[in-house]
Design an enzyme around this catalytic site. Structure first.
Site, mmCIF file in Angstrom:
data_model
loop_
_atom_site.group_PDB
_atom_site.id
_atom_site.type_symbol
_atom_site.label_atom_id
_atom_site.label_comp_id
_atom_site.label_asym_id
_atom_site.label_seq_id
_atom_site.Cartn_x
_atom_site.Cartn_y
_atom_site.Cartn_z
ATOM 1 N N GLU A 10 -3.019 -5.867 8.101
ATOM 2 C CA GLU A 10 -2.884 -6.313 6.778
ATOM 3 C C GLU A 10 -2.080 -5.222 5.801
ATOM 4 O OE1 GLU A 10 -5.275 -4.977 4.171
ATOM 5 O OE2 GLU A 10 -5.542 -3.631 5.713
ATOM 6 N N HIS A 307 -9.527 -6.204 7.452
ATOM 7 C CA HIS A 307 -9.798 -5.058 6.789
ATOM 8 C C HIS A 307 -10.524 -4.241 7.729
ATOM 9 C CE1 HIS A 307 -8.702 -5.792 2.365
ATOM 10 N NE2 HIS A 307 -8.686 -4.607 2.497
#
Length: 341
Positions: A10, A307
Site C-alpha cells: 500500500e 497494512h
C-alpha cells in the site's frame, strides 16, 4: 545496509515507520527509497519527519534526507539510549502514527522512556489516541510491555494543538501472545468526546453507540468528555473487552454530520470486528506485528489488511522469515510466529 522500497504494497507511511523502528532496534542501517510513492502528496510529511527525528535522538543516529517532501531516507543508528522525547508536529499530524514508530523502539531502551507529543489526537486515517491507550496498550501488557498514554489536550484537524504524554518501561520479560478466538464478551466501554462544542454532541454520540450495541446483551459504559482546545472537534471510541483481548471501533465527527451517525458508525465498526469471533481486530493486527517478532505467538485477526501484510514484509526484510499467514486480504485470518527473534 538494508534497502526498503517505500512503494511496496500500500506504499504508505507505515513502511517508513516500521523500517526506522526496526533499524533502531537491530542497529542495522536502512535506506528507504520511493517514500510514500503511491500517495497523492508523496514523500515525507511532518508527522513522518518528527517520528524519524525522535528515533534519531533515541538511537544517536546519522540521518540523510530527513526533510518534508523527501523521497529517500538513509538512517544509520548507533546506540539506543533512554531519553525524554518531546515532539511538536506543528500541524494536526497524527500523534498516534508517530507513536506507532516510537513504541517498538522505545521498549528496547534499558530504562523508562518518557514522551510528550503535540499534534492531532483524533484525526482521519489514523487510530484515535483513546484506541491506543485502551486497546493497543491492553494487548501490549499481555506480552510484558508496561506503559501509559495520557491525553492532556485534544487536537483535531486542521488546527491540531493536541498534547499527549506518557511513558514506556523497558521490555524485560517477553511473553508469548496466544489470541485466537474469544468465547465471551465481558463488557463494552468507550469514550465520547466533544471539544469546543456543546456537551450534547458527546452525549448524543454516546447514546447512539449504546443503542446500537445493546444487542450484545452485556454491560455498556460509554463516558463523555467535554474539553477546550484551539479548535473544535468530536469523536468516539468504543471497545469490547473479551476473555482474550479488547477489540475496538471508532468514528470522527465533522461539520454537518449528525452526532447520532458518528456514534452509530463507531458501534457498527466494533460489531463488524466482533463478528468473526477472532480475538484481534483489524487495526490492532498490524500494530502488533513488530512486537510479535520478538514475543512469539499466534493471533487470529478479524480481517487481514494490506497494512498488516506490508508490516510483515518490512519486519521480514530486517529479520528473515518470521510469520506464517493463513487467509486472504479482506477476510478473517490467522498469523503465526514460526521463528521468534
Amino acid at each position: 545496509m538494508i534497502t526498503i522500497d517505500g512503494s511496496y504494497g500500500e506504499g504508505g507511511g507505515q513502511i517508513l515507520r516500521t523500517s526506522v523502528a526496526l533499524s533502531t532496534i537491530t542497529g542495522e542501517p536502512v535506506r528507504i527509497v520511493n517514500i510514500r510513492a503511491n500517495r497523492p502528496n508523496p514523500g515525507l510529511r511532518p508527522q513522518h519527519l518528527h517520528a524519524i527525528l525522535a528515533l534519531k535522538h533515541l538511537a544517536n543516529a546519522e540521518v540523510k534526507g530527513a526533510h518534508v517532501g523527501s523521497r529517500e531516507l538513509v538512517f544509520i543508528p548507533k546506540k539506543l539510549e533512554a531519553k525524554e522525547i518531546s515532539i511538536d508536529i506543528g500541524t494536526a499530524g497524527s500523534i498516534t502514527l508517530v507513536l506507532q514508530a516510537l513504541l517498538p523502539a522505545m521498549v528496547f531502551a534499558r530504562e523508562k522512556v518518557k514522551f510528550r507529543i503535540t499534534g492531532g489526537t483524533d484525526v482521519s486515517w489514523s487510530p484515535p489516541v483513546d484506541y491506543l491507550s485502551n486497546v493497543t496498550l491492553f494487548a501490549l501488557e499481555k506480552i510484558g510491555i508496561h506503559g501509559e498514554i495520557r491525553v492532556i489536550r485534544r487536537g483535531h484537524y486542521p488546527k491540531g494543538g493536541g498534547i499527549v504524554e506518557g511513558y514506556v518501561e523497558p521490555w524485560n520479560e517477553k511473553r508469548e501472545l496466544v489470541a485466537k478466538e474469544y468465547s465471551r464478551i465481558i463488557k463494552i466501554e468507550g469514550i465520547s468526546h466533544a471539544t469546543n462544542l456543546p456537551s450534547h454532541v458527546a452525549e448524543r454520540q454516546a447514546r447512539a453507540a449504546k443503542d446500537e450495541l445493546l444487542q450484545l446483551k452485556v454491560p455498556i459504559e460509554i463516558r463523555t468528555e467535554i474539553s477546550r482546545s484551539i479548535g473544535p472537534g468530536s469523536g468516539i471510541v468504543v471497545w469490547a473487552e473479551t476473555d482474550c483481548l479488547r477489540l475496538g471501533g471508532d468514528a470522527l465527527g465533522k461539520k454537518g454530520k449528525p452526532a447520532e451517525i458518528v456514534g452509530k458508525e463507531a458501534a457498527q465498526e466494533l460489531l463488524d470486528q466482533l463478528k468473526p469471533g477472532h480475538c484481534v481486530d483489524k487495526f490492532l493486527g498490524d500494530q502488533l506485528i513488530p512486537f510479535l517478532a520478538f514475543s512469539g505467538g499466534v493471533i487470529w485477526v478479524s480481517e487481514i489488511t494490506n497494512h498488516l501484510k506490508t508490516n510483515i514484509w518490512v519486519v521480514e526484510s530486517f529479520l528473515g522469515r518470521i510469520f506464517d499467514v493463513d487467509g486472504n486480504v479482506g477476510e478473517p485470518g490467522k498469523i503465526r510466529v514460526i521463528r521468534r527473534v
